[in-house]
Design a protein around this motif. Sequence first.
Motif, PDB file in Angstrom:
ATOM      1  N   HIS A 220       0.828  -1.208   0.000  1.00 48.98           N
ATOM      2  CA  HIS A 220       0.000   0.000   0.000  1.00 48.98           C
ATOM      3  C   HIS A 220       0.862   1.257   0.000  1.00 48.98           C
ATOM      4  N   ILE A 221       1.949   1.247   0.788  1.00 47.05           N
ATOM      5  CA  ILE A 221       2.837   2.410   0.826  1.00 47.05           C
ATOM      6  C   ILE A 221       3.558   2.576  -0.511  1.00 47.05           C
ATOM      7  N   LEU A 222       3.982   1.462  -1.111  1.00 45.44           N
ATOM      8  CA  LEU A 222       4.715   1.537  -2.381  1.00 45.44           C
ATOM      9  C   LEU A 222       3.852   2.063  -3.518  1.00 45.44           C
ATOM     10  N   PHE A 223       2.633   1.553  -3.628  1.00 45.52           N
ATOM     11  CA  PHE A 223       1.805   1.855  -4.799  1.00 45.52           C
ATOM     12  C   PHE A 223       0.637   2.798  -4.498  1.00 45.52           C
ATOM     13  N   SER A 224       0.350   3.018  -3.219  1.00 51.07           N
ATOM     14  CA  SER A 224      -0.653   3.998  -2.809  1.00 51.07           C
ATOM     15  C   SER A 224      -1.931   3.847  -3.627  1.00 51.07           C
ATOM     16  N   ASN A 225      -2.452   4.959  -4.160  1.00 52.67           N
ATOM     17  CA  ASN A 225      -3.700   4.938  -4.938  1.00 52.67           C
ATOM     18  C   ASN A 225      -3.428   5.003  -6.439  1.00 52.67           C
ATOM     19  N   VAL A 226      -2.378   4.310  -6.887  1.00 49.70           N
ATOM     20  CA  VAL A 226      -1.999   4.386  -8.307  1.00 49.70           C
ATOM     21  C   VAL A 226      -3.116   3.898  -9.221  1.00 49.70           C
ATOM     22  N   LEU A 227      -3.970   2.981  -8.747  1.00 46.43           N
ATOM     23  CA  LEU A 227      -5.095   2.527  -9.582  1.00 46.43           C
ATOM     24  C   LEU A 227      -6.070   3.667  -9.842  1.00 46.43           C
ATOM     25  N   ASP A 228      -6.281   4.527  -8.852  1.00 45.28           N
ATOM     26  CA  ASP A 228      -7.144   5.697  -9.054  1.00 45.28           C
ATOM     27  C   ASP A 228      -6.512   6.664 -10.049  1.00 45.28           C
ATOM     28  N   VAL A 229      -5.205   6.870  -9.926  1.00 47.34           N
ATOM     29  CA  VAL A 229      -4.500   7.760 -10.855  1.00 47.34           C
ATOM     30  C   VAL A 229      -4.584   7.219 -12.277  1.00 47.34           C
ATOM     31  N   LEU A 230      -4.415   5.904 -12.430  1.00 46.12           N
ATOM     32  CA  LEU A 230      -4.495   5.280 -13.749  1.00 46.12           C
ATOM     33  C   LEU A 230      -5.887   5.428 -14.347  1.00 46.12           C
ATOM     34  N   ALA A 231      -6.911   5.242 -13.526  1.00 42.78           N
ATOM     35  CA  ALA A 231      -8.297   5.356 -14.018  1.00 42.78           C
ATOM     36  C   ALA A 231      -8.591   6.774 -14.488  1.00 42.78           C
ATOM     37  N   VAL A 272       1.060  11.776  -4.467  1.00 42.00           N
ATOM     38  CA  VAL A 272       2.326  12.491  -4.299  1.00 42.00           C
ATOM     39  C   VAL A 272       2.625  12.760  -2.825  1.00 42.00           C
ATOM     40  N   SER A 273       1.592  12.998  -2.015  1.00 45.31           N
ATOM     41  CA  SER A 273       1.809  13.263  -0.587  1.00 45.31           C
ATOM     42  C   SER A 273       2.435  12.068   0.118  1.00 45.31           C
ATOM     43  N   ASN A 274       2.303  10.897  -0.470  1.00 46.65           N
ATOM     44  CA  ASN A 274       2.868   9.675   0.104  1.00 46.65           C
ATOM     45  C   ASN A 274       4.327   9.452  -0.303  1.00 46.65           C
ATOM     46  N   GLN A 275       4.892  10.399  -1.065  1.00 52.46           N
ATOM     47  CA  GLN A 275       6.207  10.192  -1.672  1.00 52.46           C
ATOM     48  C   GLN A 275       7.308   9.940  -0.645  1.00 52.46           C
ATOM     49  N   THR A 276       7.300  10.681   0.459  1.00 55.03           N
ATOM     50  CA  THR A 276       8.349  10.511   1.472  1.00 55.03           C
ATOM     51  C   THR A 276       8.374   9.090   2.012  1.00 55.03           C
ATOM     52  N   TYR A 277       7.185   8.574   2.391  1.00 52.55           N
ATOM     53  CA  TYR A 277       7.107   7.208   2.914  1.00 52.55           C
ATOM     54  C   TYR A 277       7.376   6.187   1.822  1.00 52.55           C
ATOM     55  N   GLN A 278       6.976   6.506   0.603  1.00 50.82           N
ATOM     56  CA  GLN A 278       7.201   5.601  -0.523  1.00 50.82           C
ATOM     57  C   GLN A 278       8.695   5.403  -0.770  1.00 50.82           C
ATOM     58  N   GLU A 279       9.452   6.503  -0.833  1.00 51.75           N
ATOM     59  CA  GLU A 279      10.892   6.418  -1.068  1.00 51.75           C
ATOM     60  C   GLU A 279      11.594   5.668   0.059  1.00 51.75           C
ATOM     61  N   ARG A 280      11.199   5.957   1.288  1.00 55.23           N
ATOM     62  CA  ARG A 280      11.830   5.317   2.435  1.00 55.23           C
ATOM     63  C   ARG A 280      11.556   3.816   2.442  1.00 55.23           C
ATOM     64  N   THR A 281      10.304   3.444   2.169  1.00 58.72           N
ATOM     65  CA  THR A 281       9.943   2.024   2.163  1.00 58.72           C
ATOM     66  C   THR A 281      10.662   1.276   1.051  1.00 58.72           C
ATOM     67  N   CYS A 282      10.722   1.875  -0.117  1.00 57.71           N
ATOM     68  CA  CYS A 282      11.399   1.232  -1.247  1.00 57.71           C
ATOM     69  C   CYS A 282      12.880   1.024  -0.939  1.00 57.71           C
ATOM     70  N   LYS A 283      13.513   2.031  -0.373  1.00 61.36           N
ATOM     71  CA  LYS A 283      14.931   1.921  -0.025  1.00 61.36           C
ATOM     72  C   LYS A 283      15.154   0.842   1.032  1.00 61.36           C
ATOM     73  N   GLN A 284      14.264   0.818   2.012  1.00 60.09           N
ATOM     74  CA  GLN A 284      14.386  -0.166   3.080  1.00 60.09           C
ATOM     75  C   GLN A 284      14.194  -1.583   2.566  1.00 60.09           C
ATOM     76  N   LEU A 285      13.219  -1.779   1.672  1.00 58.41           N
ATOM     77  CA  LEU A 285      12.962  -3.105   1.110  1.00 58.41           C
ATOM     78  C   LEU A 285      14.141  -3.587   0.273  1.00 58.41           C
ATOM     79  N   LEU A 286      14.727  -2.682  -0.502  1.00 60.74           N
ATOM     80  CA  LEU A 286      15.873  -3.054  -1.327  1.00 60.74           C
ATOM     81  C   LEU A 286      17.072  -3.459  -0.472  1.00 60.74           C
ATOM     82  N   GLN A 287      17.205  -2.846   0.688  1.00 62.93           N
ATOM     83  CA  GLN A 287      18.337  -3.146   1.562  1.00 62.93           C
ATOM     84  C   GLN A 287      18.119  -4.406   2.407  1.00 62.93           C
TER      85      GLN A 287
END
Length: 615
Positions: A220-231, A272-287
């Motif tokens: 949820h943090i990684l992809f947030s509401n991307v389905l709404d954005v796509l629609a 976009v407001s979720n960007q800070t948590y998104q970047e942090r989560t992605c970095k943490q998962l990769l590590q």
Amino acid sequence: MELLAAAFSAACAVDHDSSTSESDARDSAAGHLPGSLSSSTPGNGTTPEECPALADSPTTLTEALQMIHPIPADSWRNLIEQIGLLYQEYRDKSTLQEIETRRQQDAEIQANADPAGEDTPEEEEEEEEEELASPPERKALPQICLLSNPHSRFNLWQDLPEIQSSGVLEILQPEEIRLQEAMFELVTSEASYYKSLNLLVSHFMENERLKKILHPSEAHILFSNVLDVLAVSERFLLELEHRMEENVVISDVCDIVYHYAANHFSVYITYVSNQTYQERTCKQLLQEKAAFRELITQLELDPKCKGLPFSSFLILPFQRITRLKLLVQNILKRVEERSERECTALDAHRELEMVVKACNEGVRKMSRTEQMISIQKKMEFKIKSVPIISHSRWLLKQGELQQMSGPKTSRTLRTKKLFREIYLFLFNDLLVICRQIPGDKYQVFDSAPRGLLRVEELEDQGQTLANVFILRLLENADDREATYMLKASSQSEMKRWMTSLAPNRRTKFVSFTSRLLDCPQVQCVHPYVAQQPDELTLDLADILNILDKTEDGWIFGERLHDQERGWFPSSMTEEILNPKIRSQNLKECFRVHKMDDPQRSQNKDRRKLGSRNRQ
């Protein structure tokens, strides 16, 4: 071709003879294109008797265009499907082309300004006579939309087979063709963006192996509401396609942009407001998750991704909403002044600015809250405690400076302990002065409201007092006036502190708000990510007014398209030397950001009526 010109002439004649109210209503409903006809067409006074070809001519401009070329229902949809560039590729190519175009214009003017190449008055008169005698040639149009690659057949609106075969290129003025290209770029770039966003969903988000690796909260943090954005993007693109299918000459697209920005683009703010948590989560998962890291690497190697990283797909919505505003600005610069299309473009631009501002505020709010909590935990107050955390407060700049101890006398200058380190935290409304103590802590010994700060640069006092400035607190924590003599590590650091401490301090050059028609300017040729709060993140092709600069390679600039200010390395930019281009950039910026005028409010209801009639 004579029949084609006659059809246009007849349509204009009928429009000209009709009453004003009927003309306005028909223009709104039919997408009338004011000022788009070539002066080479027959006059409006031509009658069917004088020109037999007009006997069966259409009665409106739209009918004339439809008579020229009926559009197949799947024509534009096929074009959209054939676009081969992912949005990241399109964006890079487009911005690089903007940079190169400005370079060429700059070089041309410099060459023309070369004294060695100046003509004598007699030669100039001869050249003018030759120009009058020869018919005007159509100037080459700049390549705005860059979608060419092995999988995409078209570069420009004027290159489409439907446009080539219709004959409209011989009828429309060059200004109208440029406007068509700008609107066409907005549509085709939206198609490229939708293609990339759809790949993020289908290739990454919906991957079954990835679903098993990620916890639902992580997904949820990684992809947030991307389905709404796509629609929303899909519906937006569909309406743009329908508008283009109405006629070979696009009537307008900004009314559609306005509708979606005002009613549907709030999904971008959420993402976009979720960007800070998104970047942090992605970095943490990769590590920390080897399975996640290996799968993402494998998915990135798929030919569909064209070598682009996973992170470039995650930031697509933020890049698109900011780029969309610039594309509307590009249209706004080309529409007729004080026309209905200008009003619609201004409305669309205003709504997009509000969305972009909300997106930026959403990102900042998330990071600022955490930052303020962290700072307060590190502070110990030697004076009366000041509450640091506030929903309306954020950090502007922090760092170490050297405070001069004692009065400025010759005896003091000879002492070894002339300066002692202090640490400043500057917020948007408050200055806190500290000394760093063991344990990564800061002891606060003074503070003052930011509005009660004054700065003064010392004249050249030799090497010892180089980069020294005076900071005055008109009312400090003890309700008294206090003065500090502070030394920075470099000239740029000194100027950056002075600019942040006293934002209304006069700069070397004037700002955009002065509305002068020339100012030193640079364009960004290398992207730059801000490293400190007082710095400005730059994207390729950004144009900035220079407000101040230092000898050690830093510029304090104001970006034209959003008036954001900040410092950045001069090595990331190159100066625009041509005064005509600088002046044109400013004029276009004034037009884009001009205040509401009475005509806009008068045409608002009529514009809404026109949009309903199109539907």
